[in-house]
Design a protein around this motif. Structure first.
Motif, mmCIF file in Angstrom:
data_model
loop_
_atom_site.group_PDB
_atom_site.id
_atom_site.type_symbol
_atom_site.label_atom_id
_atom_site.label_comp_id
_atom_site.label_asym_id
_atom_site.label_seq_id
_atom_site.Cartn_x
_atom_site.Cartn_y
_atom_site.Cartn_z
ATOM 1 N N ALA A 150 0.837 -1.195 0.000
ATOM 2 C CA ALA A 150 0.000 0.000 0.000
ATOM 3 C C ALA A 150 0.873 1.247 0.000
ATOM 4 O O ALA A 150 2.076 1.200 0.258
ATOM 5 C CB ALA A 150 -0.910 -0.005 1.227
ATOM 6 N N ASN A 151 0.241 2.366 -0.284
ATOM 7 C CA ASN A 151 0.907 3.667 -0.228
ATOM 8 C C ASN A 151 -0.081 4.645 0.389
ATOM 9 O O ASN A 151 -1.151 4.894 -0.169
ATOM 10 C CB ASN A 151 1.310 4.121 -1.630
ATOM 11 N N GLU A 152 0.267 5.186 1.553
ATOM 12 C CA GLU A 152 -0.668 6.052 2.270
ATOM 13 C C GLU A 152 -0.985 7.331 1.505
ATOM 14 O O GLU A 152 -1.952 8.042 1.839
ATOM 15 C CB GLU A 152 -0.116 6.404 3.648
ATOM 16 N N ASN A 163 -1.373 0.865 -10.834
ATOM 17 C CA ASN A 163 -0.200 0.382 -10.125
ATOM 18 C C ASN A 163 -0.706 -0.373 -8.899
ATOM 19 O O ASN A 163 -1.898 -0.348 -8.594
ATOM 20 C CB ASN A 163 0.755 1.525 -9.751
ATOM 21 N N THR A 164 0.184 -1.047 -8.191
ATOM 22 C CA THR A 164 -0.257 -1.920 -7.095
ATOM 23 C C THR A 164 -0.955 -1.175 -5.963
ATOM 24 O O THR A 164 -2.042 -1.598 -5.532
ATOM 25 C CB THR A 164 0.930 -2.736 -6.556
ATOM 26 N N PRO A 165 -0.419 -0.075 -5.427
ATOM 27 C CA PRO A 165 -1.145 0.624 -4.358
ATOM 28 C C PRO A 165 -2.517 1.109 -4.795
ATOM 29 O O PRO A 165 -3.479 1.044 -4.021
ATOM 30 C CB PRO A 165 -0.215 1.799 -4.017
ATOM 31 N N GLU A 166 -2.626 1.603 -6.038
ATOM 32 C CA GLU A 166 -3.936 2.028 -6.535
ATOM 33 C C GLU A 166 -4.883 0.843 -6.672
ATOM 34 O O GLU A 166 -6.055 0.927 -6.285
ATOM 35 C CB GLU A 166 -3.791 2.725 -7.890
ATOM 36 N N ALA A 167 -4.391 -0.256 -7.209
ATOM 37 C CA ALA A 167 -5.231 -1.438 -7.380
ATOM 38 C C ALA A 167 -5.762 -1.920 -6.029
ATOM 39 O O ALA A 167 -6.920 -2.359 -5.920
ATOM 40 C CB ALA A 167 -4.440 -2.551 -8.067
ATOM 41 N N LEU A 168 -4.930 -1.816 -5.004
ATOM 42 C CA LEU A 168 -5.343 -2.235 -3.659
ATOM 43 C C LEU A 168 -6.385 -1.283 -3.087
ATOM 44 O O LEU A 168 -7.466 -1.707 -2.646
ATOM 45 C CB LEU A 168 -4.120 -2.303 -2.749
ATOM 46 N N SER A 169 -6.096 -0.002 -3.056
ATOM 47 C CA SER A 169 -7.016 0.981 -2.482
ATOM 48 C C SER A 169 -8.331 1.043 -3.248
ATOM 49 O O SER A 169 -9.423 1.006 -2.657
ATOM 50 C CB SER A 169 -6.369 2.376 -2.468
ATOM 51 N N TYR A 170 -8.225 1.138 -4.574
ATOM 52 C CA TYR A 170 -9.432 1.240 -5.385
ATOM 53 C C TYR A 170 -10.253 -0.045 -5.298
ATOM 54 O O TYR A 170 -11.486 -0.016 -5.316
ATOM 55 C CB TYR A 170 -9.082 1.529 -6.847
ATOM 56 N N GLY A 171 -9.550 -1.172 -5.207
ATOM 57 C CA GLY A 171 -10.248 -2.454 -5.147
ATOM 58 C C GLY A 171 -11.044 -2.613 -3.866
ATOM 59 O O GLY A 171 -12.170 -3.139 -3.873
ATOM 60 N N CYS A 172 -10.483 -2.159 -2.749
ATOM 61 C CA CYS A 172 -11.194 -2.267 -1.472
ATOM 62 C C CYS A 172 -12.412 -1.352 -1.459
ATOM 63 O O CYS A 172 -13.468 -1.716 -0.910
ATOM 64 C CB CYS A 172 -10.259 -1.933 -0.315
ATOM 65 N N LEU A 173 -12.295 -0.175 -2.072
ATOM 66 C CA LEU A 173 -13.461 0.698 -2.205
ATOM 67 C C LEU A 173 -14.513 0.044 -3.088
ATOM 68 O O LEU A 173 -15.705 0.025 -2.759
ATOM 69 C CB LEU A 173 -13.048 2.043 -2.790
#
Length: 226
Positions: A150-152, A163-173
């Motif tokens: 992640a990237n805060e 990118n990976t941090p975006e995929a993680l944050s956007y995916g959880c939303l």
């Protein structure tokens, strides 16, 4: 004046209720001379709560701890074993029934866990879902998948990540929004959505016909005691 106490999985919140207004306060701002009743919603034991109850008892102030029942204020609980329903979930349902009498609602509490509960015509709780909250989703992945990080500095956007941090944050939303979309598919595309909790405003901003109500649990607590 009533002192409202909401003990969630993460934090304890205090507020004063008078003339239909709720004002959040800190513990050192409690003036017991003005308090005639304490209303409590608690999902877990808490030392700070124990201290508040002790202070109230010493001053002879009435203490009411909300509990789930098969029926309350004309609203029926979907759970046959109603005592297994979290009090926070029950109170947001009662709040929705009180704020929008006779109307259906999908109620989302986005905190440590994200819960969705459905109220039909202001009187029938149909049940709901529980999934990990957005922070828990992200932590569960980053703690077990070595190459996912992640990237805060990355915000939450309702789109795909590149990118990976975006995929993680956007995916959880997206997963959280998808839960609400599924509820609407089951109970009606135009059903009002009420959001609360730490991520409630975020979800509400991405949902049509939705409203963020920060003090929804406390509103339910007041309705419970009426």
């Amino acid at each position: 004046m009533k002192l409202l106490v909401d003990v969630g999985n993460t934090a304890l919140k205090l507020a004063l209720y008078k003339n239909d207004e709720i004002t959040f306060i800190s513990q050192h701002e409690v003036n017991w001379q003005d308090i005639n009743q304490v209303l409590i919603a608690s999902v877990r034991s808490n030392q700070q709560l124990d201290s508040l109850i002790s202070d109230a008892n010493e001053r002879g102030v009435e203490v009411i701890t909300a509990k789930v029942s098969a029926e309350q204020n004309g609203v029926s609980c979907a759970y046959q074993q109603f005592h297994n329903l979290g009090i926070d979930r029950w109170l947001v349902v009662l709040a929705a029934a009180h704020l929008y009498a006779g109307q259906s609602a999908i109620i989302v509490d986005a905190g440590t866990a994200t819960t969705v509960d459905v109220l039909v015509e202001g009187k029938t709780h149909q049940g709901g879902w529980i999934i990990p909250g957005i922070d828990l989703m992200m932590e569960s992945i980053t703690s077990r998948a070595e190459k996912v990080f992640a990237n805060e500095l990355v915000s939450f956007e309702n789109t795909v990540g590149i990118n990976t941090p975006e995929a993680l944050s956007y995916g959880c939303l997206a997963a959280s929004l998808g839960l609400v979309a599924q509820a609407r598919r089951l109970f009606g595309d135009n059903v009002r959505v009420l959001c609360t909790g730490g991520y409630g405003k975020l979800l509400s901003d991405h949902l049509e016909n939705s409203e963020f109500i920060e003090d929804l649990v406390l509103r339910g607590l007041v309705a419970y005691a009426k």
